[in-house]
Design a protein around this motif. Sequence first.
Motif, PDB file in Angstrom:
ATOM      1  N   THR A   7      -5.466  -9.072   8.996  1.00  6.68           N
ATOM      2  CA  THR A   7      -6.784  -8.441   8.981  1.00  6.68           C
ATOM      3  C   THR A   7      -6.699  -7.048   8.382  1.00  6.68           C
ATOM      4  N   ARG A   8      -5.676  -6.283   8.756  1.00  6.10           N
ATOM      5  CA  ARG A   8      -5.496  -4.929   8.211  1.00  6.10           C
ATOM      6  C   ARG A   8      -5.227  -4.995   6.704  1.00  6.10           C
ATOM      7  N   LEU A   9      -4.351  -5.911   6.296  1.00  9.05           N
ATOM      8  CA  LEU A   9      -4.044  -6.087   4.880  1.00  9.05           C
ATOM      9  C   LEU A   9      -5.306  -6.465   4.092  1.00  9.05           C
ATOM     10  N   ALA A  10      -6.085  -7.405   4.612  1.00  2.00           N
ATOM     11  CA  ALA A  10      -7.320  -7.831   3.935  1.00  2.00           C
ATOM     12  C   ALA A  10      -8.314  -6.681   3.848  1.00  2.00           C
ATOM     13  N   ARG A  11      -8.409  -5.882   4.889  1.00  2.00           N
ATOM     14  CA  ARG A  11      -9.348  -4.747   4.883  1.00  2.00           C
ATOM     15  C   ARG A  11      -8.941  -3.714   3.831  1.00  2.00           C
ATOM     16  N   ILE A  12      -7.648  -3.433   3.743  1.00  2.00           N
ATOM     17  CA  ILE A  12      -7.154  -2.485   2.741  1.00  2.00           C
ATOM     18  C   ILE A  12      -7.422  -3.016   1.334  1.00  2.00           C
ATOM     19  N   ALA A  13      -7.113  -4.281   1.097  1.00  2.00           N
ATOM     20  CA  ALA A  13      -7.345  -4.873  -0.223  1.00  2.00           C
ATOM     21  C   ALA A  13      -8.833  -4.837  -0.566  1.00  2.00           C
ATOM     22  N   ARG A  14      -9.684  -5.146   0.395  1.00  2.00           N
ATOM     23  CA  ARG A  14     -11.131  -5.144   0.163  1.00  2.00           C
ATOM     24  C   ARG A  14     -11.627  -3.737  -0.192  1.00  2.00           C
ATOM     25  N   ILE A  15     -11.124  -2.715   0.487  1.00  2.00           N
ATOM     26  CA  ILE A  15     -11.507  -1.331   0.196  1.00  2.00           C
ATOM     27  C   ILE A  15     -11.135  -0.977  -1.241  1.00  2.00           C
TER      28      ILE A  15
END
Length: 107
Positions: A7-15
């Motif tokens: 979830t953290r990785l996906a959030r960073i990539a999305r940002i």
Amino acid sequence: MLPVQGTRLARIARILVSNAHQHSRSGLPGGTVRVILDQTLLPLPRLYVTDQGPRKATSPEYPQLNPGASTSGLAVLNHLALSWTPSWTWDGHRIQQTTVEVVLDLS
């Protein structure tokens, strides 16, 4: 990788992808963003997000953290990642690509 890490990785990539679309030529028709996750340096993998450089040739913009903007994408990234560093390629006239390298702690 645990769900919270994903979830953290996906959030960073999305940002970073969202910032690339908003602030670079990657957000124009036909634009692209390259996302690479390098897991060879575990437990601190790297995420690389590369856009197509600034929209305006006259303004060499690159990712910067605005100290007063606590809810900006880069401020959130600063909170979620161990570190992040922008770099770019220059052709003598303009920035061709901007890459943000993010060091993650997924332990």
